[in-house]
Design a protein around this motif. Structure first.
Motif, PDB file in Angstrom:
ATOM      1  N   ALA A   1     -21.414 -37.784   7.626  1.00  0.00           N
ATOM      2  CA  ALA A   1     -19.964 -37.533   7.656  1.00  0.00           C
ATOM      3  C   ALA A   1     -19.669 -36.259   8.450  1.00  0.00           C
ATOM      4  O   ALA A   1     -20.496 -35.344   8.525  1.00  0.00           O
ATOM      5  CB  ALA A   1     -19.418 -37.414   6.240  1.00  0.00           C
ATOM      6  N   HIS A   2     -18.475 -36.211   9.028  1.00  0.00           N
ATOM      7  CA  HIS A   2     -18.035 -35.007   9.749  1.00  0.00           C
ATOM      8  C   HIS A   2     -16.648 -34.656   9.241  1.00  0.00           C
ATOM      9  O   HIS A   2     -15.716 -35.454   9.360  1.00  0.00           O
ATOM     10  CB  HIS A   2     -18.012 -35.243  11.257  1.00  0.00           C
ATOM     11  N   ILE A   3     -16.506 -33.444   8.682  1.00  0.00           N
ATOM     12  CA  ILE A   3     -15.255 -33.025   8.062  1.00  0.00           C
ATOM     13  C   ILE A   3     -14.829 -31.694   8.659  1.00  0.00           C
ATOM     14  O   ILE A   3     -15.597 -30.727   8.675  1.00  0.00           O
ATOM     15  CB  ILE A   3     -15.402 -32.895   6.536  1.00  0.00           C
ATOM     16  N   ALA A   4     -13.592 -31.639   9.143  1.00  0.00           N
ATOM     17  CA  ALA A   4     -13.041 -30.419   9.723  1.00  0.00           C
ATOM     18  C   ALA A   4     -11.551 -30.337   9.391  1.00  0.00           C
ATOM     19  O   ALA A   4     -10.906 -31.355   9.137  1.00  0.00           O
ATOM     20  CB  ALA A   4     -13.243 -30.399  11.241  1.00  0.00           C
TER      21      ALA A   4
ATOM     22  N   GLU B   1     -17.280 -28.427   8.688  1.00  0.00           N
ATOM     23  CA  GLU B   1     -16.887 -27.345   9.594  1.00  0.00           C
ATOM     24  C   GLU B   1     -16.240 -26.190   8.832  1.00  0.00           C
ATOM     25  O   GLU B   1     -15.861 -26.308   7.674  1.00  0.00           O
ATOM     26  CB  GLU B   1     -15.920 -27.886  10.648  1.00  0.00           C
ATOM     27  N   CYS B   2     -16.088 -25.063   9.538  1.00  0.00           N
ATOM     28  CA  CYS B   2     -15.637 -23.824   8.911  1.00  0.00           C
ATOM     29  C   CYS B   2     -14.274 -23.985   8.237  1.00  0.00           C
ATOM     30  O   CYS B   2     -13.394 -24.700   8.722  1.00  0.00           O
ATOM     31  CB  CYS B   2     -15.594 -22.689   9.927  1.00  0.00           C
ATOM     32  N   GLY B   3     -14.138 -23.331   7.088  1.00  0.00           N
ATOM     33  CA  GLY B   3     -12.881 -23.290   6.366  1.00  0.00           C
ATOM     34  C   GLY B   3     -12.592 -24.479   5.472  1.00  0.00           C
ATOM     35  O   GLY B   3     -11.637 -24.439   4.691  1.00  0.00           O
ATOM     36  N   VAL B   4     -13.374 -25.533   5.549  1.00  0.00           N
ATOM     37  CA  VAL B   4     -13.119 -26.733   4.746  1.00  0.00           C
ATOM     38  C   VAL B   4     -13.293 -26.417   3.262  1.00  0.00           C
ATOM     39  O   VAL B   4     -14.195 -25.676   2.870  1.00  0.00           O
ATOM     40  CB  VAL B   4     -14.065 -27.877   5.170  1.00  0.00           C
ATOM     41  N   GLU B   5     -12.436 -27.006   2.433  1.00  0.00           N
ATOM     42  CA  GLU B   5     -12.547 -26.870   0.989  1.00  0.00           C
ATOM     43  C   GLU B   5     -12.810 -28.236   0.373  1.00  0.00           C
ATOM     44  O   GLU B   5     -12.082 -29.200   0.644  1.00  0.00           O
ATOM     45  CB  GLU B   5     -11.277 -26.267   0.396  1.00  0.00           C
ATOM     46  N   ILE B   6     -13.849 -28.336  -0.452  1.00  0.00           N
ATOM     47  CA  ILE B   6     -14.225 -29.573  -1.131  1.00  0.00           C
ATOM     48  C   ILE B   6     -14.229 -29.289  -2.625  1.00  0.00           C
ATOM     49  O   ILE B   6     -14.824 -28.306  -3.084  1.00  0.00           O
ATOM     50  CB  ILE B   6     -15.607 -30.065  -0.668  1.00  0.00           C
ATOM     51  N   GLY B   7     -13.567 -30.143  -3.395  1.00  0.00           N
ATOM     52  CA  GLY B   7     -13.417 -29.914  -4.822  1.00  0.00           C
ATOM     53  C   GLY B   7     -14.662 -30.240  -5.626  1.00  0.00           C
ATOM     54  O   GLY B   7     -15.764 -30.386  -5.091  1.00  0.00           O
ATOM     55  N   ARG B   8     -14.473 -30.399  -6.916  1.00  0.00           N
ATOM     56  CA  ARG B   8     -15.579 -30.633  -7.844  1.00  0.00           C
ATOM     57  C   ARG B   8     -15.983 -32.111  -7.851  1.00  0.00           C
ATOM     58  O   ARG B   8     -15.149 -33.005  -7.677  1.00  0.00           O
ATOM     59  CB  ARG B   8     -15.183 -30.220  -9.257  1.00  0.00           C
TER      60      ARG B   8
END
Length: 340
Positions: free
Chosen positions: A167-170, A152-159
């Motif tokens: 999966a659902h991430i918010a 979802e919008c604004g999510v930050e995922i690293g390296r």
């Protein structure tokens, strides 16, 4: 303060208008003051509004300004405080309605393409078929997003992260080298319920989830975002399949939780804690460093550093084993009596 990656501040509303909207009564303060944000009672300042459920919460936290929604029983406690006050029969349900008038959750704009044009994908990112990447998402180099995952919008995922299929991430910030197995749900709304005049209503959540470097989260595990604060998972912690972690939980580094563990809201767990399968922890408990909780235990009390607890309800392991041995002896003695 809300995280503007995930939430939008709406226009401020005068206290008198909030009272009319909610049916609450102004008992202290200028009716024309503007309310901008919602807040926890602990962080309440001028321009914000919070609610108090009972006198214990009020005596624990003395704010320096703002508006408190309270019931009649708590008004005498706040009478000397520099705050405005609304009186309501149910402070929680009134707060829920007001909160939704001041803040809204961000949503990606409707579009036909699966990857938003405003998303930032660093070098080597792999997006598999059917994955949806929302507005202003940032995915670090070398990370992989599985088929049909939703970010979802604004999510930050690293390296170098691996996000499993479905999966659902918010409302979440993820560090480097994190593995999320298929079907995980991160950042959902937790179980917060208020009793209103027409029955039960959901309490809005305005917090986030933070997952540190090196964490692994098993399939179909759920981690709820905080109500106001952050639900956090410490570095290198390993969480098995089908685990539930509620809002505002803080988990330290190098913890291991086996399948079907359930952590209630606002639990504080230190470093290197091991929990066996089906452990349950009731809300607002504190668990120290290097604690071991054996499978099937129900934790109803705080646990100091370095202890092993077992049982239902959980207690120090040696005490639990003595009680089990005593009950076994009593059972055997009963069987030996004539007529048994």
């Amino acid at each position: 303060m809300i995280d503007q990656r995930f939430y939008t501040q709406l226009s401020p509303i005068a206290l008198v208008d909030l009272a009319k909207q909610s049916g609450a009564q102004i008992v202290r303060g200028d009716p024309q003051i503007l309310v901008h944000f919602v807040s926890s009672l602990r962080d309440l300042t001028a321009g914000n509004i919070a609610f108090a459920r009972n006198k214990k919460h009020l005596t624990d936290h003395i704010p320096t300004g703002g508006v408190i929604i309270a019931d009649r029983a708590t008004l005498d406690v706040i009478s000397q405080w520099p705050v405005a006050a609304l009186q309501a029969q149910s402070s929680q349900s009134v707060f829920a309605g007001i909160a939704n008038s001041l803040i809204s959750s961000r949503k990606s704009k409707s579009r036909s393409d699966l990857v938003s044009k405003s998303a930032v994908l660093d070098s080597g990112v792999e997006i598999n078929p059917g994955a949806v990447i929302g507005d202003d998402v940032h995915i670090g180099s070398g990370s992989r997003i599985g088929a049909n995952a939703v970010i979802e919008c604004g999510v930050e995922i690293g390296r170098n992260c691996d996000i499993g299929s479905g999966a659902h991430i918010a409302f979440t910030q993820i560090g480097n080298d994190v593995r999320l197995m298929p079907g995980v749900v991160i950042g959902g709304q937790g179980l917060g319920v208020a009793k209103g005049q027409e029955g039960l209503i959901d309490m809005p959540h305005f917090g986030v989830v933070q997952i540190a470097d090196g964490v692994t989260i098993g399939a179909n595990t759920t981690i709820d975002r905080g109500v106001f604060d952050t639900t956090s998972i410490g570095a290198r912690s390993k969480i098995d399949n089908l685990v539930q972690i509620a809002h505002n939980v803080e988990i330290g580094e190098d913890c291991i939780f086996a399948a079907h563990v359930g952590i209630s809201g606002s639990v504080r767990i230190a470093n290197r804690v091991l929990m066996g399968g089906r452990v349950g922890v009731t809300d607002h408990r504190t668990i120290g460093n290097d604690v071991v909780i054996t499978a099937g235990s129900a934790v109803l009390h705080d646990i100091p550093d370095g202890q092993t607890w077992s049982g239902y309800p959980a207690k120090p392991n040696r005490r639990y084993l003595r009680e089990v041995a005593t009950l076994s002896k009593l059972s055997q003695q009963t069987k030996k009596k004539p007529g048994n």
